[in-house]
Design a protein around this motif. Sequence first.
Motif, mmCIF file in Angstrom:
data_model
loop_
_atom_site.group_PDB
_atom_site.id
_atom_site.type_symbol
_atom_site.label_atom_id
_atom_site.label_comp_id
_atom_site.label_asym_id
_atom_site.label_seq_id
_atom_site.Cartn_x
_atom_site.Cartn_y
_atom_site.Cartn_z
ATOM 1 N N THR A 25 0.790 -1.232 0.000
ATOM 2 C CA THR A 25 0.000 0.000 0.000
ATOM 3 C C THR A 25 0.818 1.275 0.000
ATOM 4 N N GLU A 26 2.134 1.182 0.152
ATOM 5 C CA GLU A 26 2.908 2.407 0.310
ATOM 6 C C GLU A 26 2.824 3.289 -0.939
ATOM 7 N N ALA A 27 2.699 2.660 -2.129
ATOM 8 C CA ALA A 27 2.567 3.467 -3.337
ATOM 9 C C ALA A 27 1.270 4.253 -3.318
ATOM 10 N N ASP A 28 0.181 3.600 -2.879
ATOM 11 C CA ASP A 28 -1.096 4.305 -2.785
ATOM 12 C C ASP A 28 -1.034 5.402 -1.740
ATOM 13 N N GLU A 29 -0.372 5.139 -0.632
ATOM 14 C CA GLU A 29 -0.252 6.142 0.425
ATOM 15 C C GLU A 29 0.499 7.370 -0.078
ATOM 16 N N ARG A 30 1.570 7.126 -0.825
ATOM 17 C CA ARG A 30 2.327 8.254 -1.352
ATOM 18 C C ARG A 30 1.478 9.069 -2.309
ATOM 19 N N LEU A 31 0.667 8.368 -3.114
ATOM 20 C CA LEU A 31 -0.208 9.082 -4.036
ATOM 21 C C LEU A 31 -1.224 9.921 -3.289
ATOM 22 N N LEU A 32 -1.827 9.354 -2.243
ATOM 23 C CA LEU A 32 -2.787 10.110 -1.448
ATOM 24 C C LEU A 32 -2.131 11.311 -0.792
ATOM 25 N N ASP A 33 -0.903 11.124 -0.322
ATOM 26 C CA ASP A 33 -0.191 12.242 0.294
ATOM 27 C C ASP A 33 0.061 13.354 -0.717
ATOM 28 N N ARG A 34 0.417 12.966 -1.960
ATOM 29 C CA ARG A 34 0.657 13.987 -2.977
ATOM 30 C C ARG A 34 -0.627 14.706 -3.337
ATOM 31 N N PHE A 36 -23.844 1.128 -11.346
ATOM 32 C CA PHE A 36 -23.750 -0.293 -10.991
ATOM 33 C C PHE A 36 -22.501 -0.927 -11.577
ATOM 34 N N TRP A 37 -22.269 -0.746 -12.875
ATOM 35 C CA TRP A 37 -21.164 -1.449 -13.518
ATOM 36 C C TRP A 37 -19.815 -0.959 -13.032
ATOM 37 N N ILE A 38 -19.684 0.325 -12.798
ATOM 38 C CA ILE A 38 -18.416 0.856 -12.289
ATOM 39 C C ILE A 38 -18.083 0.237 -10.939
ATOM 40 N N ASN A 39 -19.053 0.216 -10.040
ATOM 41 C CA ASN A 39 -18.819 -0.290 -8.691
ATOM 42 C C ASN A 39 -18.745 -1.815 -8.658
ATOM 43 N N PHE A 40 -19.470 -2.464 -9.560
ATOM 44 C CA PHE A 40 -19.423 -3.927 -9.607
ATOM 45 C C PHE A 40 -18.011 -4.417 -9.903
ATOM 46 N N TYR A 41 -17.407 -3.895 -10.951
ATOM 47 C CA TYR A 41 -16.086 -4.377 -11.334
ATOM 48 C C TYR A 41 -15.000 -3.930 -10.369
ATOM 49 N N SER A 42 -15.174 -2.774 -9.750
ATOM 50 C CA SER A 42 -14.190 -2.349 -8.742
ATOM 51 C C SER A 42 -14.233 -3.265 -7.531
ATOM 52 N N ALA A 43 -15.447 -3.582 -7.065
ATOM 53 C CA ALA A 43 -15.582 -4.480 -5.914
ATOM 54 C C ALA A 43 -15.154 -5.900 -6.269
ATOM 55 N N TYR A 44 -15.536 -6.348 -7.438
ATOM 56 C CA TYR A 44 -15.180 -7.703 -7.884
ATOM 57 C C TYR A 44 -13.662 -7.857 -7.957
ATOM 58 N N ALA A 53 -9.752 -5.375 3.190
ATOM 59 C CA ALA A 53 -8.623 -5.503 2.273
ATOM 60 C C ALA A 53 -8.975 -5.007 0.875
ATOM 61 N N ALA A 54 -10.238 -5.174 0.475
ATOM 62 C CA ALA A 54 -10.673 -4.734 -0.853
ATOM 63 C C ALA A 54 -11.154 -3.294 -0.859
ATOM 64 N N SER A 55 -11.205 -2.639 0.297
ATOM 65 C CA SER A 55 -11.780 -1.295 0.385
ATOM 66 C C SER A 55 -11.087 -0.251 -0.487
ATOM 67 N N PRO A 56 -9.756 -0.301 -0.707
ATOM 68 C CA PRO A 56 -9.184 0.691 -1.632
ATOM 69 C C PRO A 56 -9.783 0.618 -3.022
ATOM 70 N N SER A 57 -9.981 -0.594 -3.536
ATOM 71 C CA SER A 57 -10.585 -0.754 -4.858
ATOM 72 C C SER A 57 -12.051 -0.335 -4.846
ATOM 73 N N ILE A 58 -12.765 -0.686 -3.783
ATOM 74 C CA ILE A 58 -14.180 -0.320 -3.677
ATOM 75 C C ILE A 58 -14.333 1.193 -3.620
ATOM 76 N N MET A 59 -13.497 1.854 -2.832
ATOM 77 C CA MET A 59 -13.575 3.308 -2.721
ATOM 78 C C MET A 59 -13.223 3.985 -4.035
ATOM 79 N N THR A 60 -12.285 3.416 -4.783
ATOM 80 C CA THR A 60 -11.958 3.960 -6.098
ATOM 81 C C THR A 60 -13.152 3.871 -7.034
ATOM 82 N N GLY A 61 -13.881 2.759 -6.979
ATOM 83 C CA GLY A 61 -15.069 2.610 -7.805
ATOM 84 C C GLY A 61 -16.133 3.635 -7.464
#
Length: 289
Positions: free
Chosen positions: A15-24, A171-179, A212-220
Amino acid sequence: MSNDEVGAGVTLSETEADERLLDRLAGFSSEQTGLAVAGFAGFLAVWYVAALFQPTYLLPSPVEVLAAFVVELTAPASLSIPFTGVELPATRLLVKLVQSLYHYVPGLLIGTSLGVFAGVAMGWNTRVDSVFTPVTRLLRPIPPLAWIGFAVIWLGVNHQGATFIVAIGSFWINFYSAYGGVEGVSEDLKEVAATLGVGDDWTMIRKVVIPAASPSIMTGIRTSIGQCWMIVVAAELIVGVGVGYEILNTAQNLAMDVSVAYMLVISIVFLVSDGLFRRVERRVLEWRA
């Protein structure tokens, strides 16, 4: 280690890459702010110069768009509250925005809820995945706007029809992100949780898989917040009201300054909603720090 700790057991290396992105993204330095201002000023300058050589009905200048925005923002109008018959004093721009929100918000909420639920269910259970994968592959290529005819026939020329179209897109955006998020959960993480006493599927999903899947779900969810505004513009052809309809209607009447002014309304609303959601996202994902 508790079950809750297991649910947050994504390693720093993952997750450190994602954290750095969020920080930026969390804030700009003074240099970045200066560059952003210069870039925006340059965009306005190019737009203004280009508009000098074109009539307003082809390319309105920033000044003309701002004037149209002020007119729409201050022009008096009445806002009707659904199911109550109550009318409140408002402005024309506010009325159009609220009309759009009548189907944008429920469509986004319904589509997001169903999409995340279906994505988690199919990503977790191979039998459910096998049953519904043919259906999802059949329906996924169909664009949301292709359902406009069914929306009119099933629900009528009203906000419910537009809500239906927005919900499909969400629906489709969130479906594939969660999946994808659930499928990507480490098997090692689930094995560790099982050794610590997480035995049933529901507990595993609630305390391990979803966190564990929440970063992808939140992105969706964040993606759908923006994408659904694009769908609203066309979906409002059903109801004949709202910001999206005003963009198309004024453009057809060559009032391009008004059309662009309502485009800016969508941009402003998106920037505000995206900024608020980013705060929520950082709060939800703060366990990764």
